[in-house]
Each structure stands twice: as C-alpha cells, then as structure tokens.
Write an enzyme that holds these catalytic residues in place. Sequence first.
Site, mmCIF file in Angstrom:
data_model
loop_
_atom_site.group_PDB
_atom_site.id
_atom_site.type_symbol
_atom_site.label_atom_id
_atom_site.label_comp_id
_atom_site.label_asym_id
_atom_site.label_seq_id
_atom_site.Cartn_x
_atom_site.Cartn_y
_atom_site.Cartn_z
ATOM 1 N N ARG A 77 11.062 -33.081 -14.127
ATOM 2 C CA ARG A 77 11.515 -31.972 -14.988
ATOM 3 C C ARG A 77 11.083 -30.640 -14.375
ATOM 4 N NH1 ARG A 77 12.687 -30.404 -20.426
ATOM 5 N NH2 ARG A 77 11.208 -28.939 -21.360
ATOM 6 N N ARG A 95 13.179 -34.392 -21.066
ATOM 7 C CA ARG A 95 11.844 -34.969 -21.203
ATOM 8 C C ARG A 95 11.940 -36.494 -21.240
ATOM 9 N NH1 ARG A 95 12.292 -30.707 -24.973
ATOM 10 N NH2 ARG A 95 10.828 -28.980 -24.643
ATOM 11 N N TYR A 113 7.273 -22.226 -14.867
ATOM 12 C CA TYR A 113 7.912 -22.786 -13.675
ATOM 13 C C TYR A 113 8.248 -21.743 -12.622
ATOM 14 C CZ TYR A 113 8.559 -26.717 -16.853
ATOM 15 O OH TYR A 113 8.349 -27.740 -17.746
ATOM 16 N N HIS A 134 7.620 -35.896 -15.877
ATOM 17 C CA HIS A 134 7.443 -34.459 -16.091
ATOM 18 C C HIS A 134 7.521 -33.688 -14.778
ATOM 19 C CE1 HIS A 134 6.342 -30.805 -18.131
ATOM 20 N NE2 HIS A 134 5.457 -30.571 -17.188
#
Length: 296
Positions: free
Chosen positions: A243, A146, A275, A240
């Site tokens: 990520r 993060r 995800y 993000h």
Amino acid sequence: MTFKSFTDYLLLEKNYSALTVNAYQNDLENFSAFIKTEFETHTINKVNYPQIRHWIVSLVESGLANRSVNRKISALSTYYKFLLKIGEIETNPLSKHKALKTSKKIQVPFSEDEIMKVLNDMHFDDDFEGIRNKLIIELFYTTGIRRIELIELQLTSLNLDNKTLKVLGKRNKERIVPLLNSVTKTIKQYLISRSKLERIADADMLFLTKKGVKIYETLVYRIINDYFSLASSKVKKSPHILRHSFATHLLNQGADLNAVKELLGHTSLAATQVYTHNSIAELKKVHVKAHPRSEK
C-alpha cells in the site's frame, strides 16, 4: 461486566468496523480483569486516574510497545467519553492524560524494480492458488487497498464492465477505485479458476482458500511475505508496505496528493502526507541531477 451498549454505539452510530470494535472490547475486558485483581474493583466506571496509571505502567513493563499501549488507552478513553455522553459519569479520568511518546515508524516501500521482479519475472503456478496469489499482489499494488479491505471484498464489489472496484473502508465508508486492464485480465482468470473449486462455503466472498472458505489475515500476510522474500532484502514485507509502495510510486510520478488521498480512502491529507517523504527524496535526486547550478 457487559459493554454491549458501548459496542452497539461504536458499530451503529460511529460506524466503526467490527474488527476495531472487537479490539476495543478486548481491551476493556482486559482492563476490567486488571482492576478487579489489583484493586478488587468490579466496575471500571468508578476508577480514578492513578489506578489507570498503574495499568499503563504494567503494560509498559510487560514489554508492550508504546504505540500498542496508546491504542489500548484510546479504547478506554473512548469508553469514558461514551459514559459521559449518556450521563453515567461526570468526569473522564483520562481527560488530562498525555499519550506515551512513540518513535516514527520508517516505512520503506518496495522499489518499482522489486515489484516488477515479483509480478513479471517470478513464477506463479497456473492453478487456483497461483492465480489467486498473483491477483492479491496486483490488487494491493495497483489499488492501494488495506489488507482487511481486500479480505472483505465480495463478488459484487467487482464491476468489470466499468473496470472499478467498490471498497468498504474504515467506519464503513465506501469508495470506488479504478482497475487497470492488466488486473481485470487476472481477475477473469481467477474467477474461472474459482468457479472450478469442488466446494464453496463462502460463496459471496471474492477471495477464498482452496477449501472454499474466506481468506484470513495471516494467509494474506504470508502470501506477500513469501513472494517478496525472494525479491527484496527489506526487513518488513507486508500488505501495508505494498500500500505504501502504491502511494509512493504514484506521487513519484507526479500524481496529485488529493487524488492519492481519495484512492487510499484517507479522511485527511495529513494521513496521506506520510507517504510524501519518499517523493521528496526522488525530487531531490531529479533537482540535483537537472539543475544547472548543481555541482555535478
């Protein structure tokens, strides 16, 4: 009104991050100011739900997104649960409150081509900032950390002999993530460049500005946005999304969901499963292309 006992509880007992605790305190102070103005009430310990509802309506009418309003309500609810726990109140005025409906955010990851275009084809200056910026992008994409985790990395977080990185996640939970050979090479280049800075104020911190102080959130966001604006037309270009890309690309390549969960520092699989929709889309393409019964 002071909230010190509450913030100490969050920090020391619940292991909330300092960033989260500050956000909760700001929300409580804003609510206190609101009820003092609207209802001439000087303590939020004795408010009722209709008064809280009045505050919620004012937040919505101000144009604040439902997701942000829910976060503020969550801070207030956590405070009332704390008061219940220590016997300051007998009932939580938010006990029957239902969160405002929010639309699911569709996070569109960068494609592998877009990321390779930035890391392989784009020019990074061979100076401190150029090397640092490349390393920041590489770390986001190859570890899935993060933004706040990257900012808080210290020199002692690195173990180049074992090629690992110690990351301090949410609620001060530590995890160890592996480093790729290509990343350790960039880290070594960065450390040499970092050691040549004229002045270093925050000597313990890994990532610094050229003035030798700890990097900050808007700078990290700007680095990602600036480089990926040259390689991607996607609306959102942020740490993000990198990520998100890390997790999606691993799952697309067949990585185990539990392994990705551990790498991301999630406490439950439900958070990681967000995800998987891109992985399913990729599987559908393979399925349609490869299956003998598919209509080519």
